[in-house]
Design an enzyme around this catalytic site. Sequence first.
Site, short mmCIF file in Angstrom:
data_model
loop_
_atom_site.label_atom_id
_atom_site.label_comp_id
_atom_site.label_asym_id
_atom_site.label_seq_id
_atom_site.Cartn_x
_atom_site.Cartn_y
_atom_site.Cartn_z
N HIS A 188 -0.40 9.17 -0.73
CA HIS A 188 -1.51 9.84 -0.08
C HIS A 188 -1.77 11.23 -0.65
O HIS A 188 -2.36 12.07 -0.01
CB HIS A 188 -1.27 9.93 1.43
CG HIS A 188 -1.14 8.58 2.07
ND1 HIS A 188 0.06 7.98 2.24
CD2 HIS A 188 -2.07 7.72 2.51
CE1 HIS A 188 -0.13 6.79 2.79
NE2 HIS A 188 -1.40 6.60 2.96
N GLY A 189 -1.25 11.46 -1.83
CA GLY A 189 -1.62 12.66 -2.56
C GLY A 189 -0.98 13.96 -2.09
O GLY A 189 -1.53 15.03 -2.32
#
Lengths: 690, 138
Positions: B103-104
Site C-alpha cells: 500500500h505504498g
Amino acid sequence: MSGPSDYQPSNPALKWIERRLPIFGLVHSSFVAYPTPRNLNYWWTFGAILSMMLALQILTGVILAMHYTPHADLAFKSVELIVRDVNYGWLLRNMHACGASMFFFAVYIHMFRGLYYGSYKEPREVLWILGVIIYLLMMATGFMGYVLPWGQMSFWGATVITNLFSAIPYFGESIVTLLWGGYSVGNPTLNRFFSLHYLLPFVIAGVVVLHVWALHVAGQNNPAGVEAKTEKDTVPFTPYATIKDMFGVSCFLLFFSWFIFYMPNYLGDADNYIPANPGVTPAHIVPEWYYLPFYAILRSIPNKLAGVVAMFSAIIILCFLPWLDSARTRSSKYRPLAKQFFWIFVVVCIGLGYLGSQPPEGIYVVAGRILTVCYFAYFLIVLPLLSYIETPRPVPNSIADDVLAKSKGKAATVASIMLALVVAGGVLLGGAQSAKAEEGGDKPPAQKWSFSGPFGTYDRGSLQRGLKVYKEVCAACHGLSYVAFRNLADPGGPGYSAAQASAFASDYKIKDGPNDQGEMFERPGRAADYFPSPFPNEQAARAANGGAAPPDLSLIAKARSYKRGFPMFLVDFFSQYQEQGPDYVDAILQGFEEKVPAGITIPEGSYYNKYFPGHAIKMPKPLSDGQVTFDDGSPATVAQYAHDVTTFLMWAAEPHMEARKRLGLQVFAFLIIFAGLMYFTKKKVWADAH
Amino acid sequence: MNPDAATIAAGAPIEVDLTPIAEGQDIKVFWRGKPIYISHRTKKQIEEAQNVQLSSLPDPQPDSARVKAGHDQWLVVIGICTHLGCIPIAHEGNYDGFFCPCHGSQYDSSGRIRQGPAPANLAVPPYTFVSDTKIQIG
C-alpha cells in the site's frame, strides 16, 4: 424424538430388535410419521440441504484426509497431487472446497429464513441458539480448512485471523502463541488446525442432532407463523416433506455442480495457488466470501480491540434475538414494517460483504462504518422498537386456512424461488472477487481460448507448440515441477503416446541417488519423472536473476489473476468466464515495450511491461519473432508463441479440465432429469394436500 | 498446546556476524519466523536519519532511540509493515529506507514511517552487540 412411538414393525427380526432398542420407532416417529405443517414453502428445504451438505463435507473430507499431508513443506504439494494423481481427486477437492461455500450459502438462507418468519420466537429459542452455535462451529471449521492447502492466502489469512486474538488485553499474546504453537504461523499451527478441522465437523454433527431434537420437540415453524392445532394443519413427514426436500436438494445440487464442474476457482483466490511464503505478503489479504461481512465490521472500527469485539458481537447478538424482538406475531408476512426492515437488513449484509472484499481505503471505510451501525441498529434499535410501535396484520386462524387462502399463484413460486436463488447466489458469492494485483497495471485484453466455456477443450496443436516454447525458452529459468513427463500422454493433454512421452523424458538428465557408493548421479529421465527445475533452490534462482526468483509455472495460469470488478464478476458467474489467469499470462508475454511512457521510472535491471502490476518486471522480454520454429506451419510470432505457451500452461495448471467438463455435462443431464422426476412426483404426492 | 521444546529452542536468540555486510548493504535474517533487516547504513543515510525534524514525523522517535549507541551505522528492524503486515523492500522509496509494495508506505533510513498508510515505525527487535562485528538478536 417426539414421545413414545406407536410404530409396530411386522417383520419378526425387526420386532426382535425393536423390543430391545426402539431405533426403528425413533426413526419412524422422527422422519416418517412426524407431523409437518402443510404450508411450508421451499425455504424450508434448506434444513435438508444443510444436512446433506454436512454429510457430503464429512465424506469428501475423510477421503481427502487419506491423501493429504499436514506438513508445512508438503501440504501444498499433497493437495496438488490429490488433484492431479488421485482417482477423481479433482472432483473430491472441488466438491469439498466449493462445498464449504455452498454450506455457508445454504446456512445463510436458512438463517435469513428463520429471521424473516420469526422462527427464533417462543418456544424455539433453544433451537435458534443451537443453530447459532452450529454457525460459530462452522466458521471455525471453515477457517481452519482454508488454512490446510497452505497457499499464500491460507498462510496470511491464518496470520491475520490468529492475530485478532492478540487484541485481548493481558492474555492476548499468550493465546496467540497457543494457537500458533510457536512464534509465528508455521508447521505446528498447520498440524493443530488439521487436527481440529477433522474434529469439529463431528462436533457440528452432534449439535445438529440436538438442533433436530429441539426442532421436533417444538415443532416446525411455518410461513404463517401460527402453531399447528389440528390434524388438518399437518401432513406426515414422509412422503410429503421427504419428496419436497428431495426436489429442493436436487435443485441445490444443480447449483452446486455449476461450481464443481465449471467454475471451481470462481469462489477461491488466485493467490492460494502460490505456496505459502512467510517472506512475501499478498497485496490484499481477503478472507473467504462467507466471512466478508464480519471482516468489514472488524475493519471499520479504528481501534483494534473494539474491532474484534464488534466482529464477535455481530454473531453473538444473534443468540439474544428471541428477547430483542418481543413482537407477538412471528411471521414478517403479517408485519408490514418488519418486512421492509428485514430486506434492508439483507441489503446491509450483502453490502458489508462487498465492502469486506475491497481495500480498506477512502470511501469504503466510511461506507463500512455506516453499514456496521445499520447492522447493529437492526438488532438493538429496530427490532425492539417495532415490537411496540408496529400494528401487525391479522394472522390466519390456522395453517389450513392459510393454505386455502393462497392456493392460487402456486406455479410462480418455484420459478421465482429458483430465480431468487441464482441471483442471490451470484450477488452473494460475487463478493468473493477480491481486489487483486491491479495497481498500476493495465487490464489484460480478453483472448479467445479453446478451453473456455462449458464445452471447451484444449487445442492439441496449441499444447504441443506451447510445450516446445516452454522447453526452448521458459525452461531456462522457470520450473514446471508438478508436471511429470507421463502427463504428456494423459488423456486431455497434448495427445502424445506413452512412447513419445518416454522419449521426451529421456532427453532430460535427472538427478538420482544416492547409489551404493553414497553418491548422487545423473541418469536419463523416465516417464514417471517430473520436469526438472532449472535452479536447485529458491535462493539460487533469486541470486541468478537479480533478486527476483522466476516462479514455477505449474500453476501460474491459476495463480495469476486480475480484478474483474463490479458488475463483471456477476456476469462471469453466468458466462463461466474463468480465463483471467491465461489472459494475464498472455498479456505479460506480449506486454513488453521498449519505450517507457512518461511518468514511469523503471529501476536498473527491470523492464517495462504494460500489464505487470507496477510495470517494472525483472524478466527481460522472453519471446521475439522467429525464436522458435514450429513444424506445423503456425506463424513464428510472439502473439502465437504467447497464445500457445499460455494454453500449455493452462493445461499444466488444470490437467483434468476436459474430464471435469465432460463429467459435468453428464451430472447436469442426470440432475435435471432427476429434479424433474422429483418435481412431478412431489406434485402428485401433494395433489390432495393443497 | 504451547510451543514444544524444539520450537522454543529454535526461537532462541541468534547471533549474526556483521562483517560480510558492506556499507550500504543489508541482509534479511529470519528470527522466530519474522524477517529482520540488518542494514549497514552509509554516512548519508545516518545523517539523513539524524537530521530529520522530529515534529514532522507521524510517529516521532529520534534515530538514537532506534540504534545502539556507538553503532550508528547498524539499523536492525523487524521487516513487517505496521500497516497490514506486508514485508517492505529495502533500498527503495524516497527516503533511502524501505518501501512497502502493498500500500505504498515509505520508511526512512531509520525505519520510521514517513509517508503512506502505516501508523507506526518499523519495530526494533531486542538485540545486543556481542562484539563490534556481531549482534545477538533475542
